[in-house]
Enzyme design. Structure first.
Site, PDB file in Angstrom:
ATOM      1  N   ASP A  34      -0.253 -13.492  -5.964  1.00 15.43           N
ATOM      2  CA  ASP A  34      -1.256 -14.207  -5.159  1.00 15.43           C
ATOM      3  C   ASP A  34      -0.573 -15.279  -4.296  1.00 15.43           C
ATOM      4  OD1 ASP A  34      -3.713 -15.094  -4.268  1.00 15.43           O
ATOM      5  OD2 ASP A  34      -4.387 -15.884  -6.194  1.00 15.43           O
ATOM      6  N   SER A 117      -3.086  -7.974 -13.338  1.00 19.21           N
ATOM      7  CA  SER A 117      -3.284  -8.608 -14.668  1.00 19.21           C
ATOM      8  C   SER A 117      -2.048  -8.625 -15.563  1.00 19.21           C
ATOM      9  CB  SER A 117      -4.447  -7.972 -15.451  1.00 19.21           C
ATOM     10  OG  SER A 117      -5.689  -8.410 -14.955  1.00 19.21           O
ATOM     11  N   GLY A 119       0.860 -10.121 -15.201  1.00 17.59           N
ATOM     12  CA  GLY A 119       1.709 -11.307 -15.126  1.00 17.59           C
ATOM     13  C   GLY A 119       1.042 -12.458 -15.864  1.00 17.59           C
ATOM     14  N   VAL A 120       0.570 -13.433 -15.104  1.00 19.60           N
ATOM     15  CA  VAL A 120      -0.076 -14.631 -15.658  1.00 19.60           C
ATOM     16  C   VAL A 120      -1.222 -14.253 -16.602  1.00 19.60           C
ATOM     17  CG1 VAL A 120      -1.438 -16.684 -15.051  1.00 19.60           C
ATOM     18  CG2 VAL A 120       0.533 -16.039 -13.650  1.00 19.60           C
TER      19      VAL A 120
HETATM   20  N1  AR6 Z   1       5.291  -7.997  -5.188  1.00 16.98           N
HETATM   21  C1  AR6 Z   1       4.867  -7.132  -6.144  1.00 16.98           C
HETATM   22  N2  AR6 Z   1       4.532  -7.508  -7.382  1.00 16.98           N
HETATM   23  C2  AR6 Z   1       4.640  -8.821  -7.697  1.00 16.98           C
HETATM   24  C3  AR6 Z   1       5.069  -9.788  -6.767  1.00 16.98           C
HETATM   25  C4  AR6 Z   1       5.402  -9.329  -5.473  1.00 16.98           C
HETATM   26  N3  AR6 Z   1       5.812 -10.181  -4.519  1.00 16.98           N
HETATM   27  N4  AR6 Z   1       5.068 -11.010  -7.384  1.00 16.98           N
HETATM   28  C5  AR6 Z   1       4.655 -10.792  -8.654  1.00 16.98           C
HETATM   29  N5  AR6 Z   1       4.404  -9.480  -8.843  1.00 16.98           N
HETATM   30  P1  AR6 Z   1       0.477 -11.975 -11.406  1.00 16.98           P
HETATM   31  P2  AR6 Z   1      -2.118 -11.506 -12.735  1.00 16.98           P
HETATM   32  C6  AR6 Z   1       3.933  -8.790 -10.047  1.00 16.98           C
HETATM   33  O1  AR6 Z   1       0.816 -13.055 -12.376  1.00 16.98           O
HETATM   34  O2  AR6 Z   1      -1.443 -11.241 -14.031  1.00 16.98           O
HETATM   35  C7  AR6 Z   1      -2.259 -16.008 -10.116  1.00 16.98           C
HETATM   36  O3  AR6 Z   1      -2.074 -17.364 -10.300  1.00 16.98           O
HETATM   37  C8  AR6 Z   1       4.199  -9.410 -11.388  1.00 16.98           C
HETATM   38  O4  AR6 Z   1       5.518  -9.097 -11.826  1.00 16.98           O
HETATM   39  O5  AR6 Z   1       0.769 -12.205  -9.973  1.00 16.98           O
HETATM   40  O6  AR6 Z   1      -3.196 -10.580 -12.284  1.00 16.98           O
HETATM   41  C9  AR6 Z   1      -3.653 -15.679  -9.586  1.00 16.98           C
HETATM   42  O7  AR6 Z   1      -4.146 -16.678  -8.722  1.00 16.98           O
HETATM   43  C10 AR6 Z   1       3.153  -8.737 -12.254  1.00 16.98           C
HETATM   44  O8  AR6 Z   1       3.611  -7.464 -12.704  1.00 16.98           O
HETATM   45  O9  AR6 Z   1      -1.106 -11.597 -11.483  1.00 16.98           O
HETATM   46  C11 AR6 Z   1      -4.460 -15.563 -10.840  1.00 16.98           C
HETATM   47  O10 AR6 Z   1      -4.877 -16.835 -11.316  1.00 16.98           O
HETATM   48  C12 AR6 Z   1       2.009  -8.490 -11.289  1.00 16.98           C
HETATM   49  O11 AR6 Z   1       2.514  -8.742  -9.980  1.00 16.98           O
HETATM   50  C13 AR6 Z   1      -3.470 -14.976 -11.826  1.00 16.98           C
HETATM   51  O12 AR6 Z   1      -2.186 -15.366 -11.377  1.00 16.98           O
HETATM   52  C14 AR6 Z   1       0.794  -9.365 -11.523  1.00 16.98           C
HETATM   53  O13 AR6 Z   1       1.213 -10.657 -11.915  1.00 16.98           O
HETATM   54  C15 AR6 Z   1      -3.526 -13.474 -11.820  1.00 16.98           C
HETATM   55  O14 AR6 Z   1      -2.702 -12.969 -12.836  1.00 16.98           O
END
Ligand code: AR6
Length: 178
Positions: A34, A117, A119-120
């Site tokens: 995000d 979902s 990651g965080v």
């Molecule tokens: N390109 C592709 N994948 C990525 C990138 C990128 N540039 N950066 C991270 N990922 P997350 P969530 C992957 O935490 O779990 C935020 O604060 C990462 O490795 O981004 O859905 C939002 O505002 C992981 O596999 O999203 C929400 O509050 C995946 O993207 C919350 O985090 C998702 O990780 C959403 O959490």
């Protein structure tokens, strides 16, 4: 399924017509993918997101892509993992379906997803891959648009999990092709 692939990369550099943002319900940005998407798209994205008044978990809303190569961003808040008994799988599947339906409604031909979902929000990668792939494959079976869907994994390890899951559940066997 030649309309679907799993790649490794940074989704902010995607050449798809639309990319998906693993957002938060406020749609006002955060960390992870995000944060990277907002950073790459520029401040106009946050300005448009403010006009959307949030989005419930499992649903999706569309904005322009601004400074991205992608013309559109499909924002979807995934479920927070709470152990698996709180409807997480249904909500995660709904994220993929909602984004793909929105893309179909707008005639968008190609969509790239991050691993929503995982990651965080703490969704275990193997379980997320199975649920997400099922939702994507079911949608593609029933719809002609979008023509191309990719999952963009941020790491090789995560792509390995997705590919193994895909091969286990979805790869065509020789018998299927006969
Ligand atoms: N390109 C592709 N994948 C990525 C990138 C990128 N540039 N950066 C991270 N990922 P997350 P969530 C992957 O935490 O779990 C935020 O604060 C990462 O490795 O981004 O859905 C939002 O505002 C992981 O596999 O999203 C929400 O509050 C995946 O993207 C919350 O985090 C998702 O990780 C959403 O959490």
């Amino acid at each position: 399924m030649d309309r679907f692939s799993i790649v490794v990369g940074d989704i902010t550099e995607s050449d798809a017509e639309a990319i998906v943002n693993a957002a938060t319900e406020s749609l006002l940005g955060g960390s992870g993918v995000d944060g990277a998407i907002h950073h790459a798209a520029g401040p106009e994205l946050l300005a448009e997101c403010r006009t959307l008044h949030g989005c419930p978990t499992g649903q999706a809303k569309l904005t322009k892509g601004y400074r991205l190569k992608a013309s559109y961003i499909l924002h979807t808040p995934g479920p927070v993992w709470r152990g698996g008994q709180s409807g997480e799988a249904e909500k995660l599947a709904s994220c993929y379906r909602s984004c793909l339906q929105l893309a179909a409604d707008y005639g968008i031909r190609s969509v790239d997803f991050p691993c929503i979902s995982t990651g965080v929000f703490g969704y275990p990668a193997v379980q997320a891959a199975a649920v997400s792939l099922r939702a994507i494959m079911d949608f593609l079976r029933d719809h002609d648009t979008p023509r191309r869907v990719r999952v963009v994994c941020h790491t090789k390890d995560s792509a390995k999990i997705w590919r193994q899951t895909y091969n286990f559940w979805f790869a065509e066997t020789k018998a299927d092709r006969l």
